[in-house]
Each structure stands twice: as C-alpha cells, then as structure tokens.
Design a protein around this motif. Structure first.
Motif, PDB file in Angstrom:
ATOM      1  N   GLU A 113       0.827  -1.203   0.000  1.00 52.16           N
ATOM      2  CA  GLU A 113       0.000   0.000   0.000  1.00 52.16           C
ATOM      3  C   GLU A 113       0.864   1.257   0.000  1.00 52.16           C
ATOM      4  OE1 GLU A 113      -2.690  -0.641   3.275  1.00 52.16           O
ATOM      5  OE2 GLU A 113      -4.194  -1.484   1.925  1.00 52.16           O
ATOM      6  N   GLN A 114       1.974   1.243   0.746  1.00 52.69           N
ATOM      7  CA  GLN A 114       2.873   2.393   0.705  1.00 52.69           C
ATOM      8  C   GLN A 114       3.529   2.509  -0.668  1.00 52.69           C
ATOM      9  OE1 GLN A 114       5.147   1.291   4.231  1.00 52.69           O
ATOM     10  NE2 GLN A 114       4.483   3.150   5.253  1.00 52.69           N
ATOM     11  N   ALA A 115       3.893   1.376  -1.257  1.00 50.81           N
ATOM     12  CA  ALA A 115       4.491   1.405  -2.595  1.00 50.81           C
ATOM     13  C   ALA A 115       3.533   2.020  -3.610  1.00 50.81           C
ATOM     14  CB  ALA A 115       4.894  -0.005  -3.020  1.00 50.81           C
ATOM     15  N   SER A 116       2.267   1.596  -3.562  1.00 53.87           N
ATOM     16  CA  SER A 116       1.296   2.110  -4.536  1.00 53.87           C
ATOM     17  C   SER A 116       0.962   3.570  -4.285  1.00 53.87           C
ATOM     18  CB  SER A 116       0.017   1.269  -4.500  1.00 53.87           C
ATOM     19  OG  SER A 116      -0.605   1.351  -3.225  1.00 53.87           O
ATOM     20  N   THR A 117       1.151   4.041  -3.042  1.00 50.64           N
ATOM     21  CA  THR A 117       0.866   5.433  -2.714  1.00 50.64           C
ATOM     22  C   THR A 117       2.008   6.358  -3.100  1.00 50.64           C
ATOM     23  OG1 THR A 117      -0.542   4.791  -0.851  1.00 50.64           O
ATOM     24  CG2 THR A 117       0.314   7.039  -0.834  1.00 50.64           C
ATOM     25  N   TYR A 118       3.240   5.961  -2.817  1.00 49.94           N
ATOM     26  CA  TYR A 118       4.378   6.874  -2.943  1.00 49.94           C
ATOM     27  C   TYR A 118       5.227   6.675  -4.193  1.00 49.94           C
ATOM     28  CZ  TYR A 118       3.198   7.430   2.000  1.00 49.94           C
ATOM     29  OH  TYR A 118       2.528   7.642   3.171  1.00 49.94           O
ATOM     30  N   LEU A 119       5.354   5.449  -4.679  1.00 52.05           N
ATOM     31  CA  LEU A 119       6.277   5.210  -5.788  1.00 52.05           C
ATOM     32  C   LEU A 119       5.839   5.821  -7.118  1.00 52.05           C
ATOM     33  CD1 LEU A 119       7.678   1.618  -5.170  1.00 52.05           C
ATOM     34  CD2 LEU A 119       8.482   3.840  -4.341  1.00 52.05           C
ATOM     35  N   PRO A 120       4.527   5.919  -7.421  1.00 52.08           N
ATOM     36  CA  PRO A 120       4.167   6.555  -8.695  1.00 52.08           C
ATOM     37  C   PRO A 120       4.696   7.977  -8.827  1.00 52.08           C
ATOM     38  CG  PRO A 120       2.299   5.332  -7.842  1.00 52.08           C
ATOM     39  CD  PRO A 120       3.336   5.325  -6.757  1.00 52.08           C
ATOM     40  N   GLU A 121       4.812   8.693  -7.719  1.00 48.72           N
ATOM     41  CA  GLU A 121       5.369  10.043  -7.765  1.00 48.72           C
ATOM     42  C   GLU A 121       6.888  10.013  -7.714  1.00 48.72           C
ATOM     43  OE1 GLU A 121       5.245  14.258  -5.211  1.00 48.72           O
ATOM     44  OE2 GLU A 121       3.918  12.589  -4.680  1.00 48.72           O
ATOM     45  N   LEU A 122       7.446   9.098  -6.927  1.00 48.29           N
ATOM     46  CA  LEU A 122       8.894   9.070  -6.713  1.00 48.29           C
ATOM     47  C   LEU A 122       9.662   8.563  -7.926  1.00 48.29           C
ATOM     48  CD1 LEU A 122      11.458   9.151  -4.907  1.00 48.29           C
ATOM     49  CD2 LEU A 122      10.813   6.872  -4.099  1.00 48.29           C
ATOM     50  N   LEU A 123       9.216   7.470  -8.534  1.00 51.66           N
ATOM     51  CA  LEU A 123      10.035   6.793  -9.539  1.00 51.66           C
ATOM     52  C   LEU A 123      10.342   7.656 -10.765  1.00 51.66           C
ATOM     53  CD1 LEU A 123       8.701   3.114  -9.439  1.00 51.66           C
ATOM     54  CD2 LEU A 123      10.613   4.165  -8.210  1.00 51.66           C
ATOM     55  N   PRO A 124       9.361   8.309 -11.410  1.00 53.03           N
ATOM     56  CA  PRO A 124       9.713   9.115 -12.594  1.00 53.03           C
ATOM     57  C   PRO A 124      10.664  10.256 -12.256  1.00 53.03           C
ATOM     58  CG  PRO A 124       7.344   8.724 -12.480  1.00 53.03           C
ATOM     59  CD  PRO A 124       7.913   8.296 -11.165  1.00 53.03           C
ATOM     60  N   ARG A 125      10.436  10.885 -11.106  1.00 46.08           N
ATOM     61  CA  ARG A 125      11.276  12.010 -10.698  1.00 46.08           C
ATOM     62  C   ARG A 125      12.711  11.546 -10.435  1.00 46.08           C
ATOM     63  NH1 ARG A 125       8.984  15.219  -5.653  1.00 46.08           N
ATOM     64  NH2 ARG A 125       7.154  15.091  -7.024  1.00 46.08           N
ATOM     65  N   PHE A 126      12.851  10.407  -9.758  1.00 46.60           N
ATOM     66  CA  PHE A 126      14.182   9.904  -9.441  1.00 46.60           C
ATOM     67  C   PHE A 126      14.895   9.385 -10.687  1.00 46.60           C
ATOM     68  CE2 PHE A 126      17.035   6.453  -8.061  1.00 46.60           C
ATOM     69  CZ  PHE A 126      17.880   7.182  -7.231  1.00 46.60           C
ATOM     70  N   ALA A 127      14.172   8.682 -11.555  1.00 46.47           N
ATOM     71  CA  ALA A 127      14.773   8.133 -12.773  1.00 46.47           C
ATOM     72  C   ALA A 127      15.285   9.231 -13.696  1.00 46.47           C
ATOM     73  CB  ALA A 127      13.766   7.256 -13.509  1.00 46.47           C
ATOM     74  N   ALA A 128      14.627  10.392 -13.688  1.00 52.24           N
ATOM     75  CA  ALA A 128      15.080  11.501 -14.523  1.00 52.24           C
ATOM     76  C   ALA A 128      16.442  12.015 -14.060  1.00 52.24           C
ATOM     77  CB  ALA A 128      14.047  12.630 -14.495  1.00 52.24           C
ATOM     78  N   ARG A 129      16.708  11.940 -12.760  1.00 51.82           N
ATOM     79  CA  ARG A 129      17.984  12.428 -12.218  1.00 51.82           C
ATOM     80  C   ARG A 129      19.066  11.357 -12.260  1.00 51.82           C
ATOM     81  NH1 ARG A 129      17.558  14.862  -6.407  1.00 51.82           N
ATOM     82  NH2 ARG A 129      19.768  15.199  -6.902  1.00 51.82           N
ATOM     83  N   PHE A 130      18.676  10.096 -12.022  1.00 50.29           N
ATOM     84  CA  PHE A 130      19.659   9.008 -11.927  1.00 50.29           C
ATOM     85  C   PHE A 130      19.195   7.827 -12.793  1.00 50.29           C
ATOM     86  CE2 PHE A 130      19.804  11.422  -7.958  1.00 50.29           C
ATOM     87  CZ  PHE A 130      21.160  11.710  -7.853  1.00 50.29           C
ATOM     88  N   PRO A 131      19.251   7.984 -14.096  1.00 44.46           N
ATOM     89  CA  PRO A 131      18.711   6.931 -14.978  1.00 44.46           C
ATOM     90  C   PRO A 131      19.478   5.617 -14.897  1.00 44.46           C
ATOM     91  CG  PRO A 131      19.900   8.598 -16.235  1.00 44.46           C
ATOM     92  CD  PRO A 131      19.757   9.141 -14.849  1.00 44.46           C
ATOM     93  N   GLU A 132      20.728   5.649 -14.418  1.00 40.66           N
ATOM     94  CA  GLU A 132      21.529   4.425 -14.374  1.00 40.66           C
ATOM     95  C   GLU A 132      21.290   3.593 -13.127  1.00 40.66           C
ATOM     96  OE1 GLU A 132      23.638   7.305 -11.806  1.00 40.66           O
ATOM     97  OE2 GLU A 132      22.521   7.405 -13.683  1.00 40.66           O
ATOM     98  N   VAL A 133      20.593   4.146 -12.144  1.00 37.50           N
ATOM     99  CA  VAL A 133      20.392   3.452 -10.877  1.00 37.50           C
ATOM    100  C   VAL A 133      19.296   2.399 -11.012  1.00 37.50           C
ATOM    101  CG1 VAL A 133      19.665   3.721  -8.471  1.00 37.50           C
ATOM    102  CG2 VAL A 133      21.227   5.372  -9.492  1.00 37.50           C
TER     103      VAL A 133
END
Length: 294
Positions: free
Chosen positions: A98-118
């Motif tokens: 439930e936390q993953a479905s709440t927070y990751l949709p916002e976190l993942l695109p933003r983080f991937a844009a900064r650190f695409p290799e991670v």
C-alpha cells in the motif's frame, strides 16, 4: 587510509553497536571489532567507548566521523565518475504494497530523470519482516510502520487508523462484525483486536491475507470490515464514522531505516525524496505535532 575501515567505523557509529553493524556489513561481530581495532591503531586513539549496553563515540571518534563520511562520499562519487560500477548502483527498498502504490508513482519518474543508471529492487511485505530483513543487511532502505524501538529507525510522523467498509454497507447490517485483516504480526490487526476487546461488539476474522488485494476484495464486496489509514481506503469503500459505534483505533507511527555509511548521491537523493513525499501526505501528522502532543 583504508576506506573499508572507515565504512566499518561509520556503520558502527550509526548503528550504535558492533552486532547491528555486522549485519549491515555482512560481517561477523568479531570481524567488525577487528576492523575498528585496526583503525584505532592507525589513528593512535580510541574511537569508541564500550559499555555492557552501548557503544558511543569518544571525542576523537566524534572528530573523525564527519571526515570519514566525507571520504566515503568522495569514493562513491569517484567510482561513479570513472565508471567502476558500470551496471549502475542498486538500491534495495522494502515497504508495504500500500505504501508502494501510494508513494512510488510520484517518486520513480522524478528519481529516474535524475539518476537513470540506478537500479531499484522493491520488496513488499509486512513491517516486522521488512525490519528484520533490513537488520540482516538484505535491504538498503525500509519504509515501515513502527512496531517497537530499534537502533536504526527514524520516526517520520504518524497516521490515524480508521475502520473501512463498502460504501453501501452499514455496521448495523451485521450481528457479528466480519473482519478482513493481515496475518499475525501486523500492527493493524493488533490495534483492531485491542480496540474491540473491551467492547460488547461481537466480531470474527473471516478473511486473512498478507496482500492488500486479499483484504480489499471482500471489503469492496461488502463482506467484511477492515482497518486502514485514510490514504489506503480502496475504491468503492468509505471510512466508518464515529457515530456508527466502532471504537477508535489510535495511530500508527511511520519510520524509515537507512543503511549507515551508504552515502552516494543517488542513495541520499532517493531517501530524501521518499521522505519528502511521505511527510507531505495529508494524513501524516508531522513530527512537531507528535512531539508536542506526546
């Protein structure tokens, strides 16, 4: 200066113990103790004061700690710039579904844009299991519901728990309240039992599942009630009002565990961004509120 020794030093300082540090570093307690002894011999100073209950930094250890952290951060940056870790850094996150479905949709695109290799590896389970896995060194960061005090968890805030039923269901529809709950070991289940115990309400656990889907389906079908936080109320369901007679459930505390000594730019940014998204959630009461009230 051996960075492996410095990493052991930082980890012991942040875990406040050799045993906990050993689990994070995947080494035995005696191996970590030996590394600290070697570093102390090199520095010509005692870095920790050891008691029967705790390990605390000495004044020389306190002076060394910020430099050790800085050296480790520079090492991580140098490895990244020189392409030593060509597969990309791996961050292992543990959280509930439930936390993953709440927070990751916002976190993942933003983080991937900064650190695409991670690379990101997400493990979903109940909080008790995730804390255990973190302490065994199987996770780099864990976002969990606090079950009890630990050496590594940092409180982010607290959330209210609420009773939830299908939109077209009323509590009076049931003579015996059917419940859909997580298995033993879940704090939501424990709070439900503790709240209902002193009341005259008759109840029975009809559905049990570690997966939110296994809980949500019977609730959405009008077959049971459950316990959620406001952010996790499933579609087609509603929060039970106070006037409907069910007892209050109290709050759960949300905490984050971060691997000590892990200081890469990507890891720090990931944890900081996740914490920012979590603490910005409307249903989460801030640390300042929790401290002032209790």
């Amino acid at each position: 200066m051996d960075t492996d020794l410095l990493r052991a030093f930082v980890t012991v300082a942040e875990c406040e113990g050799f045993s906990a540090a050993g689990k994070v570093l995947h080494r035995t307690q005696s191996a970590v103790s030996l590394q600290i002894k070697r570093l102390e011999d090199q520095m010509g100073e005692s870095l920790f004061e050891r008691t029967s209950r705790s390990v605390v930094l000495t004044p020389p250890g306190g002076r060394l700690l910020p430099y050790a952290r800085h050296i480790l951060k520079l090492q991580d940056e140098a490895r990244r710039v020189m392409g030593v870790d060509r597969q990309g850094e791996l961050i292992r996150l543990g959280t509930s579904e439930e936390q993953a479905s709440t927070y990751l949709p916002e976190l993942l695109p933003r983080f991937a844009a900064r650190f695409p290799e991670v690379r990101l590896e997400v493990s979903c389970s109940i909080s008790g299991s995730l804390v255990h896995d973190f302490q065994e060194g199987l996770l780099d960061v864990a976002l969990v519901v606090r079950h009890g005090p630990t050496q590594t968890g940092r409180l982010l805030g607290r959330e209210p728990m609420v009773w939830v039923v299908a939109e077209d269901r009323a509590i009076d529809d049931w003579e015996i309240l059917p419940l859909a709950l997580n298995p033993e070991g879940c704090t939501f289940r424990a709070h439900a039992f503790a709240a209902l115990g002193p009341t005259e309400q008759r109840w029975d656990v009809r559905y049990s599942s570690q997966s939110p889907t296994g809980i949500n389906l019977p609730v959405q079908a009008g077959l049971a009630a459950t316990v959620k936080t406001p952010r996790s109320v499933p579609e087609g369901c509603r929060i039970v009002g106070e006037e409907e007679g069910l007892p209050p459930l109290g709050h759960v505390e949300i905490e984050m565990h971060r691997t000590p000594g892990h200081s890469s730019d990507a890891f720090v940014a990931f944890c900081d961004e996740l914490e920012h998204i979590v603490t910005a959630t409307d249903s989460l009461e801030s640390l300042e509120y929790v401290t002032a009230e209790g």
